[in-house]
Design a protein around this motif. Structure first.
Motif, PDB file in Angstrom:
ATOM      1  N   GLN A  25     -74.524  35.238  48.518  1.00 20.08           N
ATOM      2  CA  GLN A  25     -73.445  36.337  48.677  1.00 20.08           C
ATOM      3  C   GLN A  25     -73.088  36.141  50.183  1.00 20.08           C
ATOM      4  OE1 GLN A  25     -72.451  39.090  46.828  1.00 20.08           O
ATOM      5  NE2 GLN A  25     -70.838  39.175  48.660  1.00 20.08           N
ATOM      6  N   LYS A  26     -73.786  35.617  51.136  1.00 20.13           N
ATOM      7  CA  LYS A  26     -73.538  35.331  52.536  1.00 20.13           C
ATOM      8  C   LYS A  26     -72.252  33.977  52.468  1.00 20.13           C
ATOM      9  CE  LYS A  26     -76.953  33.285  54.900  1.00 20.13           C
ATOM     10  NZ  LYS A  26     -78.080  33.107  55.378  1.00 20.13           N
ATOM     11  N   LYS A  67     -70.521  33.381  50.025  1.00 18.61           N
ATOM     12  CA  LYS A  67     -69.217  33.893  49.651  1.00 18.61           C
ATOM     13  C   LYS A  67     -68.398  34.809  50.658  1.00 18.61           C
ATOM     14  CE  LYS A  67     -67.360  36.387  45.691  1.00 18.61           C
ATOM     15  NZ  LYS A  67     -67.419  37.588  44.958  1.00 18.61           N
ATOM     16  N   ASP A  68     -69.148  35.586  51.476  1.00 21.53           N
ATOM     17  CA  ASP A  68     -68.528  36.242  52.440  1.00 21.53           C
ATOM     18  C   ASP A  68     -67.825  35.522  53.344  1.00 21.53           C
ATOM     19  OD1 ASP A  68     -69.356  38.370  50.952  1.00 21.53           O
ATOM     20  OD2 ASP A  68     -71.157  38.969  52.603  1.00 21.53           O
ATOM     21  N   ALA A  69     -68.439  34.476  53.658  1.00 19.97           N
ATOM     22  CA  ALA A  69     -67.692  33.647  54.602  1.00 19.97           C
ATOM     23  C   ALA A  69     -66.806  32.438  53.872  1.00 19.97           C
ATOM     24  CB  ALA A  69     -68.998  32.645  55.163  1.00 19.97           C
ATOM     25  N   VAL A 105     -71.472  36.751  42.148  1.00 21.19           N
ATOM     26  CA  VAL A 105     -71.608  36.031  43.263  1.00 21.19           C
ATOM     27  C   VAL A 105     -71.367  34.622  43.501  1.00 21.19           C
ATOM     28  CG1 VAL A 105     -73.538  35.861  45.132  1.00 21.19           C
ATOM     29  CG2 VAL A 105     -73.501  37.616  43.609  1.00 21.19           C
TER      30      VAL A 105
END
Lengths: 333, 358
Positions: A122-123, A125-127, A143
Motif C-alpha cells: 500500500q505504501k 502504491k501511495d507513492a 492494493v
C-alpha cells in the motif's frame, strides 16, 4: 560469475578481506555478488527502474524467478535492482522504502507474508509505484496492480493424484509440510488431501513440518521410518524436502518408497530421470516472472494492465514421461 | 595491586569435577541431584517417550537418535572450548554450511584452475574442509584478540559473512551429487555420514573420538587448564604468565574445526550440499553446552556435560517428532527445557555456595 567458481583458497582469502571490509563499514569486495542485494545494472541516465524483490535466492526456485524477471526487464529496456527479503516482512518493508526513494517505475514482488505485506505494498502504491505480485498472493484486493500466482491448489491436486496412482491407491504414507506460517504450505497440504482423503485404503501415519528444508526433511524422515518401517510413500510440500526424504530412504535402503515433491526444481527433475523421486509438480516460475514484467511494462506505458488483478497459472505434473522436457522451471510444450 | 590479584586468584576456577560431597546431608543429596540434573532429565525423557511410543527405545531408533545427536554434539564440543574462555561463537552454523559448500564444490565440480580441473580424493576434501573451518575460526580469534572486537559481534559478523560465502560458492545453488566418480578418484565421501562400523554409524564413532580427545585436552593438558584459567579470571591468567590471546584464538580454531566437521557429516549424509545447511545450528550447540552446565561467563563446565546436553536436546527433538507433536509445540517444549536447565544450574550454584560457607 567469478564468484561462483572461486576456489576455496581464493574464497578464504576473499573472506578475510571481506570480513575486514565489512567490519570497517564498507561491504564491497572486488567480486560481483550477483545473487542479491546489489544493483545488477549500472545506473543508466534514461532507463526506468524495476525493483525485483523475492525470498532468498538460496532456493533455486526464487533464483529462477529473479533471473527470469531481471532478464525480461532488461530486454524491455529497464534498469533493474534485485533484492531479497529472506521471508522477513520488516526487511521487505525497508526494501520497498528503497524502491520508493529510488523512484522505481514498478516493483515485482514475491512477498514475505499474505497479511504482513499488505501495508508495505500500500505504501508503494501511495507513492505512485505499482506492485506486481508473483508466486504468493496477499489477503487484500485492490492494493497490488496484479497478483500472478501458480495455482497451488490445482497443482497439489495433480501431485496427489499421481501419488495415489503410484501407490496403487493404498498403503501407509507420511506427509512433510512446509513452514507452517507460509500460506502455500497449507494450500498444498489441503490440495494433496483433497485427493488422498478420498481413498479409504490410503492411510497417513505421520504429518510433520520440515520447514521447506532438506536436512530437516532427512532427519524427520529417518525418525518417521523408525515408527513406521512399513511406510510406502512420502508426499512433500516442496522439492527440497522431497530430496531430503529420498536421501533418508536411500540410506535406509528403502528406495522403493514413493516420493513426490512440488516445484519442479532441476535437482528433482534429474532425480526423476534417474529413478529416485517419482514425480513433482512444476510451477512455471520463469513464465510467471516474465508475465509480471510484461504487465508492469504495459502498466507503466498505459496506466493499466488490461487484465484482472488475480491471475492463476496452472501447474504441470512432471514424472519420468516428461522430465526430459523440463529445464529451469519451464517446460517445453 | 598484588593484594587484589591474590584476592582474584582465589576465585579462580576449578573444573566442575568430581568434588565429592564427603559428608552426607540432605543438602549434599540435593546437590548431587542438581549435579546430575542433565542425566536425570535424559532418563526422564527416555521414560516419558518410551511410554508414549513403543518404537522410541528400539535399537535402531536409539542408534538413529545418537547419530542425529552426533552432529550437534560435535558442534557443541567446539563451542564449549570457546565458552569456557568466557567467549561465544555464533558462527559455527555458518562455518558448517561453508565447509559443506567448499567440500561439495570440490567433489561435484572440482577445483577449476586455468585450463584444468583438479579433483581431490575424499580424504583430501575432508581435510581441506576442516582446514577451512579452522581458518575461519582463526580469523574469529584474531578479530577478537588483536582487533579487540567483542566475541559476540565478531562471530555474529562471521555468521553472516560465512553464510554469504557459502551462497556465493554456488551462486545460491545446490551441489546435488557428492558420490564422486571412480575415474576422478574422489569417491567415498558418503562414508562419514552414511556408513556404519562395528554396528555403529561412522558419525557416532567420530563423535566419540572428538569427545574423548576434548575430555583429555580439557582435563589432562596444560592447555586445558589454561582454557579454564582464562575464562575463570582473565587478569589473573595474564599475570600468571598465560598468553590469553593465543589460548582464546586456539579455542576459536577448535570451534571452527569442529563446526566444519559437523558440516561435512551433515553434507555427507544428505549426499548434497546447499548454502543453507546448518542454519541456526549455533543456537542448538550453545543450548547443549549450557544444558550441560557450561557457564556463559566462562571458567565452568565440562565436555562430558556438553555431550550429555546434546543428547537431551537430540533425544527430545526426535522423540517429539516420533510421537507426532506439532512443530509449534516442539519449539515451546525445547525452549522450556533449556531455560529450566539453567534455572537448575543456578540452584546448584546457590546450594554449593551455601555449603562452602559452612
Amino acid at each position: 560469475m567469478t564468484s561462483s567458481s572461486a576456489s576455496p583458497r581464493r574464497a578464504l582469502g576473499a573472506l578475510a578481506a571481506a570480513t575486514l571490509l565489512t567490519l570497517a563499514g564498507c561491504g564491497t569486495s572486488g567480486e560481483q555478488p550477483a545473487a542479491s542485494g546489489a544493483s545488477s545494472a549500472a545506473p543508466a541516465a534514461a532507463a526506468k527502474l524495476i525493483v525485483i524483490i523475492t525470498p532468498s535466492p538460496d532456493n533455486v526456485f526464487f533464483k529462477a524467478e529473479q533471473d527470469a524477471a531481471a532478464a525480461q526487464a532488461k530486454k524491455l529496456g529497464y534498469e533493474t535492482l534485485v533484492l531479497s527479503h529472506d521471508d522477513d516482512p520488516t526487511k521487505q518493508s525497508q526494501e520497498i522504502d528503497t524502491a520508493i526513494s529510488r523512484k522505481a517505475a514498478a516493483i515485482i514482488l514475491d512477498n514475505a507474508g499474505a497479511d504482513a505485506s499488505v501495508a508495505a505494498i500500500q505504501k508503494a502504491k501511495d507513492a505512485g509505484i505499482p506492485s506486481f505480485l508473483i508466486d504468493r498472493e496477499i489477503n487484500k484486493a485492490g492494493v497490488a496492480a496484479a497478483q500472478i500466482v501458480s495455482n497451488n491448489a490445482q497443482g497439489a491436486a495433480l501431485g496427489g493424484q499421481e501419488f495415489a496412482r503410484l501407490m496403487g491407491n493404498k498403503g501407509k504414507y507420511a506427509e512433510l509440510t512446509g513452514k507452517p506460517t507460509d500460506t502455500n504450505a497449507g494450500v498444498r497440504s489441503q490440495g494433496y488431501h483433497s485427493i488422498l482423503d478420498q481413498y479409504g485404503d490410503m492411510k497417513m501415519v505421520a504429518q510433520q513440518a520440515a520447514n521447506w528444508d532438506q536436512a530437516t526433511a532427512l532427519s524427520i524422515t529417518q525418525t518417521i521410518l523408525q515408527a513406521h518401517p512399513d511406510l510406502k510413500g512420502i508426499i512433500a510440500g516442496n522439492d527440497t524436502m522431497a530430496l531430503g526424504a529420498y536421501a533418508a530412504l536411500k540410506a535406509a535402503k528403502k528406495t522403493d518408497v514413493i516420493v513426490v515433491g512440488f516445484d519442479g526444481s532441476p535437482d528433482v527433475v534429474d532425480s526423476i530421470t534417474g529413478g529416485g523421486v517419482k514425480a513433482t509438480v512444476l510451477q512455471p516460475a520463469a513464465k510467471i516472472s516474465e508475465m509480471a514484467v510484461d504487465q508492469a511494462d504495459k502498466f507503466i506505458k498505459t496506466k493499466s494492465t488490461g487484465l484482472p488483478e488475480k491471475q492463476s497459472i496452472d501447474c504441470t505434473l512432471v514424472n519420468k514421461d516428461n522430465a526430459a522436457d523440463v529445464t529451469n522451471f519451464a517446460i517445453k510444450s | 595491586m598484588t593484594a587484589t590479584v591474590k584476592g582474584e586468584t582465589r576465585s579462580a576456577p576449578a573444573p566442575d569435577g568430581p568434588a565429592a560431597a564427603s559428608r552426607w546431608s540432605p543438602r549434599a543429596g540435593l546437590l548431587l541431584l542438581l549435579r546430575g540434573r542433565t542425566a536425570i532429565v535424559l532418563v526422564l525423557l527416555i521414560v516419558v517417550f518410551h511410554t508414549l511410543s513403543p518404537h522410541y527405545l528400539s535399537d535402531s531408533n536409539l542408534l538413529l537418535m545418537t547419530k542425529h545427536v552426533s552432529i550437534n554434539a560435535i558442534l557443541a564440543i567446539g563451542v564449549t572450548f570457546v565458552i569456557l574462555t568466557g567467549g561465544i561463537d555464533l558462527s559455527v552454523g555458518s562455518i558448517a554450511g561453508l565447509a559443506g559448500m567448499i567440500c561439495g564444490g570440490l567433489l561435484y565440480e572440482g577445483l577449476r584452475l586455468p585450463g584444468d580441473t583438479v579433483y581431490f580424493s575424499a580424504v583430501m576434501v575432508i581435510l581441506i574442509g576442516i582446514l577451512a573451518g579452522t581458518g575461519v575460526g582463526a580469523l574469529n580469534g584474531l578479530l577478537i584478540t588483536r582487533l579487540r572486537v567483542a566475541p559476540f559481534i565478531a562471530t555474529l559478523g562471521m555468521l553472516y559473512v560465512a553464510r554469504g560465502f557459502a551462497s556465493l560458492r554456488s551462486d545460491g545453488g545446490t551441489f546435488p551429487d557428492l558420490a564422486g566418480r571412480p575415474a576422478r578418484g574422489n569417491t567415498g565421501f558418503s562414508i562419514i555420514g552414511v556408513n556404519t562400523w562395528l554396528g555403529l554409524p561412522v558419525a557416532v564413532w567420530i563423535m566419540v573420538v572428538v569427545a574423548a580427545a576434548a575430555i583429555l585436552v580439557t582435563t589432562r593438558t596444560p592447555f586445558g587448564r589454561r582454557v579454564y584459567a582464562v575464562g575463570g579470571n582473565e587478569r589473573a591468567a595474564v599475570l600468571a604468565g598465560i598468553r590469553t590471546g593465543r589460548i582464546k584464538t586456539a579455542t576459536y580454531m577448535i570451534s571452527g574445526a569442529c563446526a566444519a566437521l559437523a558440516g561435512l557429516l551433515l553434507t555427507s549424509e544428505l549426499g548434497a550440499a546447499y548454502p543453507d545447511t546448518a542454519t541456526t545450528y549455533e543456537l542448538n550447540a550453545i543450548a547443549a553446552a549450557v544444558l550441560g552446565g557450561t557457564s556463559l561467563f566462562g571458567g565452568r563446565g565440562t565436555i562430558a556435560g556438553t555431550v550429555m546436553g546434546a543428547f537431551v536436546i537430540g533425544f527430545l527433538s526426535d522423540g517429539l517428532v516420533l510421537v507426532g507433536v506439532s512443530a509449534f509445540w516442539q519449539l515451546v517444549v525445547k525452549g522450556s527445557v533449556i531455560v529450566l536447565a539453567v534455572v537448575m544450574e543456578q540452584a546448584q550454584q546457590r546450594v554449593q555456595a551455601r555449603m562452602a560457607a559452612h
